[in-house]
Design a protein around this motif. Structure first.
Motif, PDB file in Angstrom:
ATOM      1  N   LEU A   1       6.165  -4.970   3.770  1.00 21.75           N
ATOM      2  CA  LEU A   1       5.247  -4.079   4.461  1.00 21.75           C
ATOM      3  C   LEU A   1       5.288  -2.672   3.848  1.00 21.75           C
ATOM      4  N   ASP A   2       6.478  -2.235   3.461  1.00 23.80           N
ATOM      5  CA  ASP A   2       6.609  -0.913   2.825  1.00 23.80           C
ATOM      6  C   ASP A   2       5.905  -0.909   1.466  1.00 23.80           C
ATOM      7  N   ARG A   3       6.017  -2.009   0.761  1.00 20.52           N
ATOM      8  CA  ARG A   3       5.338  -2.109  -0.541  1.00 20.52           C
ATOM      9  C   ARG A   3       3.820  -2.031  -0.361  1.00 20.52           C
ATOM     10  N   LEU A   4       3.321  -2.749   0.635  1.00 17.30           N
ATOM     11  CA  LEU A   4       1.880  -2.726   0.892  1.00 17.30           C
ATOM     12  C   LEU A   4       1.437  -1.310   1.276  1.00 17.30           C
ATOM     13  N   THR A   5       2.228  -0.674   2.123  1.00 19.22           N
ATOM     14  CA  THR A   5       1.895   0.679   2.557  1.00 19.22           C
ATOM     15  C   THR A   5       1.894   1.630   1.369  1.00 19.22           C
ATOM     16  N   ASP A   6       2.919   1.487   0.527  1.00 23.48           N
ATOM     17  CA  ASP A   6       2.997   2.255  -0.718  1.00 23.48           C
ATOM     18  C   ASP A   6       1.706   2.106  -1.531  1.00 23.48           C
ATOM     19  N   ALA A   7       1.237   0.868  -1.633  1.00 25.45           N
ATOM     20  CA  ALA A   7       0.053   0.563  -2.451  1.00 25.45           C
ATOM     21  C   ALA A   7      -1.205   1.191  -1.842  1.00 25.45           C
TER      22      ALA A   7
ATOM     23  N   PRO B   1       0.124   4.370   9.379  1.00 25.44           N
ATOM     24  CA  PRO B   1       0.825   5.247   8.428  1.00 25.44           C
ATOM     25  C   PRO B   1       0.004   6.440   7.940  1.00 25.44           C
ATOM     26  N   PHE B   2      -1.310   6.408   8.134  1.00 24.74           N
ATOM     27  CA  PHE B   2      -2.152   7.481   7.590  1.00 24.74           C
ATOM     28  C   PHE B   2      -2.327   8.608   8.612  1.00 24.74           C
ATOM     29  N   ARG B   3      -2.541   9.782   8.082  1.00 24.66           N
ATOM     30  CA  ARG B   3      -2.923  10.900   8.938  1.00 24.66           C
ATOM     31  C   ARG B   3      -4.250  10.543   9.609  1.00 24.66           C
ATOM     32  N   GLU B   4      -4.340  10.784  10.897  1.00 22.31           N
ATOM     33  CA  GLU B   4      -5.564  10.410  11.616  1.00 22.31           C
ATOM     34  C   GLU B   4      -6.741  11.285  11.179  1.00 22.31           C
ATOM     35  N   GLN B   5      -7.875  10.648  10.953  1.00 21.86           N
ATOM     36  CA  GLN B   5      -9.082  11.379  10.546  1.00 21.86           C
ATOM     37  C   GLN B   5     -10.258  10.838  11.349  1.00 21.86           C
ATOM     38  N   PRO B   6     -11.323  11.636  11.503  1.00 19.02           N
ATOM     39  CA  PRO B   6     -12.509  11.096  12.176  1.00 19.02           C
ATOM     40  C   PRO B   6     -13.075   9.919  11.386  1.00 19.02           C
ATOM     41  N   GLN B   7     -13.497   8.894  12.104  1.00 20.19           N
ATOM     42  CA  GLN B   7     -13.994   7.683  11.454  1.00 20.19           C
ATOM     43  C   GLN B   7     -15.318   7.930  10.728  1.00 20.19           C
TER      44      GLN B   7
END
Ligand code: SF4
Length: 494
Positions: A162-168, A245-251
């Motif tokens: 999961l960390d690898r995928l997130t990294d990618a 994992p991402f900073r929240e942004q408006p959709q």
């Protein structure tokens, strides 16, 4: 996916969604369920399909050029895809058997086990990443931007899958809704802006992920919710859990899904697509009324907006154009002369309805304008006394870089001509497009928030919500290398 300007046989002159994804975890007949899901998503890609299943740590794959039915209705194919989990993909942009290597799901063997990945969208920095990866020694098997992800996962220094995928996914830009199958989990990921759709559903004791809710309906699965922008949902035998994992942004969901791409019976982001399309027609009638005897949709995509237009204007709705549903994309490779006839194979004027009438034609969009011109000629030849055209979206003036097959900008009619010129070229008595605010109102918004638009509407406004690093060089620098052998994949290729 690569941006392309392919003239499909009997080109319908539409933008085309390039992919649909499906995944299931915890169902005894996972491959058959996936085939059903892909069948419901067929409108998102008609040129190739693939399924990878997982059974006791072993992955099985079948990928084929052609419609889902062509291979995946065969019991022998489904029987060769055993297991309780599977991921599948339909694709638009493959053009022939030689491109089978691009058909998804892509599969890779890692030190930690296998991974099958299906992608809807387009990575706008894939070429730059690929160049770097090739320089570092990666060997690419396909020309698909999705394979960049496969290599980024392989090169991650993190230990957990999961960390690898997130990294990618932190390194990629653009639009991506991913459905990935690892040995111990099914994973869904949506880009931080949520440009392309992805929904989570419940099927008995199992779980499904799909590009649209119609893929849930076909098997009686229950919609749980849309996967949120930037969410990674991990489904295993304990059920789904999520990380953000991402900073929240408006959709910035793709507003064209509501105009044309999605099936009208889907519900996306809590909006019924059919209802939005009908409201689009109502807005259009309010914005650009016209005196006429009949409202006629250009079938099938213009139908809901034409119903809305007719109801709001009080002008009767009639099927003045009939569509032949049995014209395939691969009928024959046409000569220019035959191509000219193509639209008549697909659409025919219903003379008895049109003769002597003032007609309002309603279509979803104008891309190159080639089909619109032929449709108008056909309606006039059938005796219509006036032909007015109303378009259920603003003028398409920019290309899409987020997983939609678009001509280069200079081939878009609206990029070169104003509305009056387009009306003359198409041969109509009047032409009007829906305003961008009207489109937003049809989705339930008060209008477009110009400082922070609520959707991606870049093909109408040119305001792309992500950087477009590769755009200029797209299609170049895709070095090909030999395919490394894999040791835990059983693959059949049609
Ligand atoms: Fe959708 Fe247009 Fe944005 Fe592409 S550019 S994602 S088609 S709204």
């Amino acid at each position: 996916m690569m941006m392309a300007d392919r003239a499909a046989p009997f080109d319908d002159d539409k933008l085309h969604e390039e992919c649909g994804c499906f995944g299931v975890w915890g169902h005894g007949d996972a491959a058959a369920v996936t085939a059903l899901g892909l069948h419901a998503l067929q409108h998102r890609g008609q040129e190739a399909a693939g399924i990878v299943s997982l059974n006791g740590g072993q992955f099985y794959s079948h990928r084929a050029v052609g419609l889902v039915d062509h291979d995946f209705s065969k019991r022998s194919v489904i029987d060769a895809l055993p297991g309780q989990a599977a991921v599948g993909h339909v694709r638009y942009s493959t053009t022939g058997a030689s491109e089978i290597r691009n058909v998804q799901p892509l599969y890779a063997d890692y030190a930690f086990g296998g991974l099958a990945i299906a992608h809807n969208g387009n990575l706008t920095n894939a070429m730059g990443l690929k160049k770097r990866l090739v320089n570092e020694g990666s060997l690419f098997q396909s020309t698909s931007d999705t394979e960049v992800l496969v290599h980024l996962i392989a090169r991650s220094h993190r230990q957990e899958v999961l960390d690898r995928l997130t990294d990618a996914v932190f390194q990629i830009e653009g639009a991506w809704s991913l459905v990935a199958l690892f040995a111990d989990a099914l994973i869904g990921v949506r880009d931080p802006l949520g440009i392309r759709p992805l929904v989570l559903g419940r099927l008995g004791n199992g779980w499904v992920l799909a590009s649209e809710t119609v893929a849930l309906d076909i098997m009686g699965a229950e919609l749980v919710r849309d996967v949120a922008p930037g969410e990674i949902v991990i489904i295993d035998d304990d059920g789904p859990r999520s990380i953000h994992p991402f900073r929240e942004q408006p959709q910035r969901f793709c507003v064209f899904e509501y105009v044309y791409f999605a099936r009208p019976d889907s519900v996306l982001e809590n909006r019924g697509v059919y209802e939005v399309r009908k409201r689009i027609g109502e807005e259009l009638a309010k914005e650009s009324p016209v005196g006429a005897d009949l409202v006629v949709p250009v079938p099938d995509s213009g139908v809901p907006a034409a119903i809305g237009f007719a109801q709001a204007s009080g002008i009767p709705f009639e099927l003045g154009i009939i569509r032949n549903h049995y014209v395939g994309r691969t009928f024959i490779e046409p000569t220019d002369q035959i191509r000219h006839l193509g639209v008549k194979l697909k659409h025919n004027a219903n003379r008895s309805m049109l003769a002597g009438k003032r007609v309002v034609l309603v279509d979803d969009s104008i891309v190159r304008g080639t089909t619109s011109t032929k449709i108008v000629e056909m309606v006039r030849a059938a005796g219509a006394s006036e032909v007015h055209m109303r378009i259920a979206s603003p003028p398409t003036t920019y290309s899409c870089f987020y997983g939609v097959d678009t001509p280069e900008r200079e081939k878009l009619l609206a990029a070169r001509h104003d509305v009056a010129e387009m009306a003359e070229l198409i041969g109509v008595d009047s032409l009007a497009f829906l305003s961008i605010d009207g489109l937003y109102r049809a989705t339930g918004e008060a209008g477009r928030n110009n400082r922070q638009p609520q959707f991606c509407d870049a093909c109408f406004t040119g305001e792309y919500p992500t950087p477009l690093r590769d755009a200029v060089n797209r299609g170049e620098g895709r070095a090909e290398h030999a395919t490394p052998a894999t040791d835990s994949l059983v693959e059949t290729v049609a």
